[in-house]
Design an enzyme around this catalytic site. Structure first.
Site: not given
Lengths: 325, 292
Positions: A58, A60, A83, A129
């Site tokens: 996790l 990005e 998301f 999200h």
């Protein structure tokens, strides 16, 4: 022709691209064994293996940096940002690295990286999200920014994005993932992914939209017809570069225009369109170019999102307002 | 050339830190390995094999520069020599190098990626992301920290709990070592071992090379944050003095050493002159290459 939901159509497009070119890799959070939280990469790891469909940490910024490194070595990575709001931690690599390296190396360093982003609200999710971050990326030179609105485009546009040698930000309207339509998976005579399309012809007003709002605008055009108004709907598809020729031709013909997106109106993509249309079509306009979008607030909790998001009524209100001038 | 405004914009020199790029690049195979550097990267480009005329031309904004004058001092690249570029976002090269290392998984080439950054970059999230993923995936990356004790214009010691940055390797379970970055032979040896470790599939590796800048962070930096005596002391231990002493001890004569210096100075001066004579980048082409 096959009937496919948007998520499945993109999945099929990814599968085809991976079959066609062994350099195509898929990477992101939970994209492998799980197949992605929206199942867009479902089954790809099973069929193409863990080397080509990579579950990442996790992280990005790390995902996009990794993709840049892979692209520098001749691969064509397709990254999933889980998301929309999660693209902000990746913004450093996208804006400062991915967008800049090809031009400053005179094109010697090609970065064929596709960043898929499920975008927009309407699914009862939360802030980060449900966002529409496209304007941050259209503001960044060196990126192509596209948005699909339906299964057929999802299937063909993802393959064109992967074949393209430029970095592409690929927006997918998550609330439309489960909506089905006919897709021609046999043909390869695709409408260019950097061209806009008139998805409903009309004579009195042009609605310009992309991604999730195209369907809303089509519904608005049907409703407006009952009031005797012929509304044309343009699906922009490519936000940068912009298909100016098609947009300007449409607005010059109808004389009225409203731009519709989920993102906040203030400094949104619609502001750029309104300015350009006004500069180009000034003497043909019967009314100012109107903008319909989200409020200039952080995205609200899910119980309030129906109030926040532009809907049929807000679009029809803009149509009505245009005719008051 | 910067002071005379022939070169415009920020320039960050690596004077005092030269042993690190020279030693490291001697340990790499630049026909296949990749280097990702920082804005203090001119020495890295030269060590990779970039033509000094092309380098000077780039600094001067000439059409003949490594990037046709479109990159400048802090962003130049020369992939034909394995130099995948400088970067002025601190630490941003680390995840990119990790991606280049991931590519080695597919082609079985044994190619290694080396990313070099300063001590300040150790506090960037992107570096953590890269070290974590590289160690989770056993990737062939050499993370090389040039610790010159200043995180831009502030002592690194004030910005970290522990200033032995090599200790960061522990949680990532990476092999690591801390070396004298002013000793070119020590750098070459250590990086050679690190590269061999990576080629054997046992990467990544973290190396902390201790060094000191003899000049400011950028040209024009008055270094008011730095004791004058510190720079003077550093001057006595800088890499060229260290290497000259080693060579003398090995029996190289003063005459030979003086000859080398004269040749290098002449080569640099000739490169600068040639670059100054090259045509400037064409401003009408400034919008080209946005898309491929």
């Amino acid at each position: 022709m096959t009937t496919l939901a948007l998520a499945k159509a993109i999945n099929e497009g990814l599968r085809k691209a991976m079959e066609d070119d062994p350099k195509v890799l898929v990477m992101g959070e939970d994209v492998g064994k799980l197949g992605g939280v929206f199942r867009v990469t479902d089954g790809l790891q099973k069929d193409f293996g863990e080397l080509r469909v990579i579950d990442t940490p996790l992280a990005e910024s790390g995902i996009i940096g990794t993709a840049i490194g892979l692209a520098l070595r001749g691969y064509r990575p397709v990254c999933e940002i889980q998301f929309d709001g999660f693209v902000f931690p990746a913004a450093d690599q996208i804006i400062t690295q991915l967008a800049k390296m090809p031009m400053r190396s005179l094109g010697e360093l090609k970065l064929p990286v596709v960043i898929r982003i499920p975008c927009g609200g309407g699914i009862g999710a939360v802030e980060h999200h449900s966002e529409s971050p496209e304007a941050y990326f259209t503001h960044t030179s060196g990126l192509r920014v596209v948005a699909c609105s339906n299964p057929a485009d999802g299937y063909s546009m993802i393959q064109q994005a992967i074949r393209c040698d430029d970095p592409v930000i690929f927006f997918e309207p998550k609330r439309r993932y489960w909506e089905k339509a006919e897709v021609d998976t046999a043909g390869a005579d695709w409408y260019p992914f950097d061209a806009a399309k008139i998805v409903r012809p009309g004579t009195d007003l042009t609605l310009i939209a992309y991604g999730p709002m195209v369907k809303t605008c089509l519904e608005a055009a049907t409703a407006a017809e009952e009031d005797g108004r012929s509304v044309e709907v343009v699906d922009l598809r490519s936000l940068n570069p912009l298909d100016s020729a098609l947009v300007m031709e449409s607005v010059k013909r109808t004389g009225r225009c409203a731009v519709v997106h989920e993102a906040p109106v203030f400094s949104g993509y619609g502001a750029e369109l309104a300015a350009r249309i006004t500069e180009t079509c000034f003497y043909r306009l019967e009314a100012p170019v109107l903008r319909v979008g989200g409020f200039s607030t952080p995205y609200p909790p899910s119980r309030l999102e129906d109030h926040y998001l532009p809907d049929l009524d807000r679009v029809l209100d803009a149509v009505d307002r245009s005719f008051t001038f | 050339m910067r002071i005379e405004e022939q070169i415009v914009g920020s320039v960050h020199l690596c004077i005092g830190q030269e042993a690190i790029p020279v030693g490291a690049c001697a340990a790499l195979d630049l026909t296949r390995d990749a280097v990702f550097a920082t804005y203090r990267g001119h020495g890295w480009a030269l060590a990779c094999g970039t033509d000094p005329v092309a380098l000077f031309s780039e600094l001067l904004g000439r059409e003949t520069g490594t990037n046709g004058g479109r990159a400048g001092s802090a962003y130049l690249s020369d992939p034909d020599h394995g130099f995948y570029g400088e970067n002025s976002i601190v630490g941003a090269g680390a995840p990119i190098a990790m991606g280049a290392a991931l590519a080695a998984r597919y082609d079985g080439s044994g190619r290694v990626a080396l990313t070099v950054f300063g001590d300040g970059a150790m506090n960037q999230g992107a570096v953590h992301e890269a070290m974590n993923m590289a160690s989770a995936f056993d990737l062939p990356v050499v993370f090389l920290v040039e610790n010159n004790r200043y995180s831009e214009l502030t002592p690194i010691a004030a910005m970290v709990r522990r200033d032995d940055l090599v200790s960061r390797a522990g949680p990532y379970d990476m092999r690591a070592s801390r070396i004298d970055g002013n000793d070119v032979n020590a750098v070459r040896e250590t990086i050679s071992e690190a590269v061999a470790t990576c080629r054997a599939g046992q990467g990544p590796v973290l190396i902390e090379a201790l060094t000191q800048r003899l000049v400011g962070h950028y040209i024009g930096d008055a270094q008011v944050y730095r004791p004058h005596a510190e720079v003077e002391q550093a001057r006595a231990k800088e890499p060229i003095i260290v290497l000259s002493a080693t060579l003398r001890a090995d029996g190289v004569s003063e005459h030979e050493l003086a000859g080398i210096e004269t040749r290098v100075r002449a080569e640099v001066a000739a490169a600068a002159t040639a670059a100054l004579a090259a045509p400037p980048a064409d401003p009408t082409a400034v919008k080209e290459h946005l898309y491929g």
